[in-house]
Design a protein around this motif. Structure first.
Motif, PDB file in Angstrom:
ATOM      1  N   ALA A   1      -7.626  -1.820   0.801  1.00 25.57           N
ATOM      2  CA  ALA A   1      -6.904  -1.707   2.116  1.00 25.57           C
ATOM      3  C   ALA A   1      -7.399  -0.138   2.588  1.00 25.57           C
ATOM      4  N   ASP A   2      -6.920   0.829   1.647  1.00 23.14           N
ATOM      5  CA  ASP A   2      -7.303   2.304   2.114  1.00 23.14           C
ATOM      6  C   ASP A   2      -8.592   2.707   2.171  1.00 23.14           C
ATOM      7  N   GLN A   3      -9.538   1.958   1.418  1.00 25.70           N
ATOM      8  CA  GLN A   3     -11.135   2.044   1.659  1.00 25.70           C
ATOM      9  C   GLN A   3     -11.442   1.576   2.856  1.00 25.70           C
ATOM     10  N   ARG A   4     -10.978   0.357   3.242  1.00 25.54           N
ATOM     11  CA  ARG A   4     -11.240  -0.314   4.646  1.00 25.54           C
ATOM     12  C   ARG A   4     -10.837   0.773   5.582  1.00 25.54           C
ATOM     13  N   THR A   5      -9.740   1.303   5.433  1.00 23.64           N
ATOM     14  CA  THR A   5      -9.322   2.148   6.478  1.00 23.64           C
ATOM     15  C   THR A   5      -9.948   3.467   6.597  1.00 23.64           C
ATOM     16  N   ALA A   6     -10.580   3.748   5.293  1.00 20.90           N
ATOM     17  CA  ALA A   6     -11.128   5.138   5.143  1.00 20.90           C
ATOM     18  C   ALA A   6     -12.487   4.856   6.112  1.00 20.90           C
ATOM     19  N   ASP A   7     -13.247   3.749   5.816  1.00 24.05           N
ATOM     20  CA  ASP A   7     -14.557   3.388   6.196  1.00 24.05           C
ATOM     21  C   ASP A   7     -14.402   3.261   8.004  1.00 24.05           C
ATOM     22  N   PHE A   8     -13.309   2.803   8.173  1.00 22.82           N
ATOM     23  CA  PHE A   8     -13.007   2.298   9.805  1.00 22.82           C
ATOM     24  C   PHE A   8     -12.793   3.824  10.336  1.00 22.82           C
ATOM     25  N   PHE A   9     -11.942   4.645   9.719  1.00 24.82           N
ATOM     26  CA  PHE A   9     -12.110   5.790  10.462  1.00 24.82           C
ATOM     27  C   PHE A   9     -13.061   6.806  10.599  1.00 24.82           C
TER      28      PHE A   9
ATOM     29  N   ALA B   1       0.757  -1.176  -0.095  1.00 23.09           N
ATOM     30  CA  ALA B   1       0.117  -0.029  -0.077  1.00 23.09           C
ATOM     31  C   ALA B   1       0.813   1.186   0.076  1.00 23.09           C
ATOM     32  N   ALA B   2       2.222   1.234  -0.347  1.00 25.10           N
ATOM     33  CA  ALA B   2       2.911   2.318  -0.410  1.00 25.10           C
ATOM     34  C   ALA B   2       2.324   3.339  -1.503  1.00 25.10           C
ATOM     35  N   GLU B   3       2.656   4.691  -1.322  1.00 30.53           N
ATOM     36  CA  GLU B   3       1.949   5.529  -2.163  1.00 30.53           C
ATOM     37  C   GLU B   3       2.789   5.357  -3.526  1.00 30.53           C
ATOM     38  N   MET B   4       3.780   5.091  -3.610  1.00 34.33           N
ATOM     39  CA  MET B   4       4.581   5.093  -4.876  1.00 34.33           C
ATOM     40  C   MET B   4       5.642   4.151  -4.873  1.00 34.33           C
ATOM     41  N   GLY B   5       6.442   3.701  -6.008  1.00 39.32           N
ATOM     42  CA  GLY B   5       7.374   2.942  -6.070  1.00 39.32           C
ATOM     43  C   GLY B   5       6.972   1.430  -6.455  1.00 39.32           C
ATOM     44  N   SER B   6       8.076   0.582  -6.678  1.00 39.43           N
ATOM     45  CA  SER B   6       7.644  -0.714  -7.023  1.00 39.43           C
ATOM     46  C   SER B   6       6.802  -1.546  -6.092  1.00 39.43           C
ATOM     47  N   ARG B   7       6.695  -1.397  -4.894  1.00 41.00           N
ATOM     48  CA  ARG B   7       6.248  -2.315  -3.831  1.00 41.00           C
ATOM     49  C   ARG B   7       4.556  -2.223  -4.146  1.00 41.00           C
ATOM     50  N   ARG B   8       4.250  -1.160  -4.734  1.00 44.23           N
ATOM     51  CA  ARG B   8       2.559  -0.929  -4.555  1.00 44.23           C
ATOM     52  C   ARG B   8       2.026  -1.651  -5.615  1.00 44.23           C
ATOM     53  N   ASN B   9       0.836  -2.410  -4.850  1.00 43.68           N
ATOM     54  CA  ASN B   9      -0.135  -3.215  -5.833  1.00 43.68           C
ATOM     55  C   ASN B   9      -1.367  -2.195  -5.654  1.00 43.68           C
ATOM     56  N   GLU B  10      -1.724  -1.642  -6.957  1.00 46.19           N
ATOM     57  CA  GLU B  10      -2.806  -0.800  -7.037  1.00 46.19           C
ATOM     58  C   GLU B  10      -4.170  -1.256  -6.421  1.00 46.19           C
ATOM     59  N   GLU B  11      -4.392  -2.416  -7.253  1.00 43.02           N
ATOM     60  CA  GLU B  11      -5.627  -2.911  -6.537  1.00 43.02           C
ATOM     61  C   GLU B  11      -6.105  -3.201  -5.065  1.00 43.02           C
ATOM     62  N   ALA B  12      -5.023  -3.695  -4.676  1.00 39.60           N
ATOM     63  CA  ALA B  12      -5.214  -4.093  -3.204  1.00 39.60           C
ATOM     64  C   ALA B  12      -4.856  -2.809  -2.185  1.00 39.60           C
ATOM     65  N   ALA B  13      -3.977  -2.010  -2.724  1.00 39.39           N
ATOM     66  CA  ALA B  13      -3.804  -0.438  -1.987  1.00 39.39           C
ATOM     67  C   ALA B  13      -5.009   0.050  -1.687  1.00 39.39           C
ATOM     68  N   GLN B  14      -5.900   0.041  -2.959  1.00 39.49           N
ATOM     69  CA  GLN B  14      -7.183   0.784  -2.849  1.00 39.49           C
ATOM     70  C   GLN B  14      -8.096   0.208  -1.901  1.00 39.49           C
TER      71      GLN B  14
END
Length: 233
Positions: A220-228, A205-218
């Protein structure tokens, strides 16, 4: 409005910087503290703060390496910088880091007139977010691929606020046996939610660089946004 601002230590004997991003109009509904990876408060961490500000939160990213060297910014895709980051991590006193996070919670809560404060951390920051859930008065906590949490489960009985963990199953820093221990230790706790990401590695879920997986990052981030949104309202 964005930029670095000084924060007093809990002891009041020093100050360290935190990157702060505020929503337009400075009318924040709550605060979120973004806890850095081993690469410092780099552009990726600052972008995460900026994204939270766009969502209506005031976001803080404390510089946790300040005692060793202020304003460390490293790139995980550069091997020499990755090795340097490991050195900073090894020198970090994590108990002191939690106290700096506590000081940041205090500052962030004041910035939202005593409102709620959530914490989200990545890698080293994911570990510290879990430690903060056990030791601080934050209101909600999210850990992305936190390292060594299996060795912290003795503190989990102190968790009384909502906690979410994002666990990539192919994390080469958190091996399957450790993941199993985490699940077994935390699933009985009604305050904790665990999400697995099959076949993904550390840093997805890194914002940039080779580690990021776009689908999974989105996801996880949506789950986090809903949680907060639920727990910081």
């Amino acid at each position: 409005m964005t930029g670095f601002t000084p924060i007093n230590t809990l002891e009041g004997d020093a100050r360290f910087d935190a990157y702060v991003a505020r929503p337009e109009g400075d009318d924040a509904k709550a605060a979120i503290i973004v806890i850095q990876e081993i690469f410092g408060v780099n552009e990726g961490i600052r972008r995460k703060c900026d994204n939270w500000a766009k969502a209506g939160y005031v976001a803080y990213a404390p510089d946790l390496f300040w005692r060793e060297k202020p304003h460390v910014e490293l790139d995980p895709d550069v091997p020499e910088e990755f090795q340097a980051a490991l050195g900073y991590m090894q020198k970090l006193n994590q108990d002191q880091a939690i106290r700096d996070i506590e000081a940041t919670i205090k500052a962030a809560r004041a910035a939202v007139d005593g409102g709620k404060v959530g914490l989200v951390g990545y890698c080293l920051g994911g570990r510290l977010a879990f430690m903060a859930a056990c030791r601080t008065d934050g209101d909600a906590f999210v850990s992305y691929y936190g390292v060594g949490i299996d060795g912290l489960l003795g503190e989990a009985k102190a968790i009384g606020k909502p906690v979410m963990l994002h666990i990539p199953t192919a994390d080469h820093f958190v091996l399957p046996d450790a993941q199993k221990t985490i699940h077994e230790g935390l699933e009985p706790n009604r305050h904790v939610t665990l999400h697995d990401y099959d076949g993904l590695d550390h840093g997805f879920a890194a914002e940039m660089g080779s580690r990021r997986n776009e689908e999974a990052a989105q996801l996880a981030d949506q789950r986090t946004a809903d949680f907060f949104a639920e727990h910081l309202a």
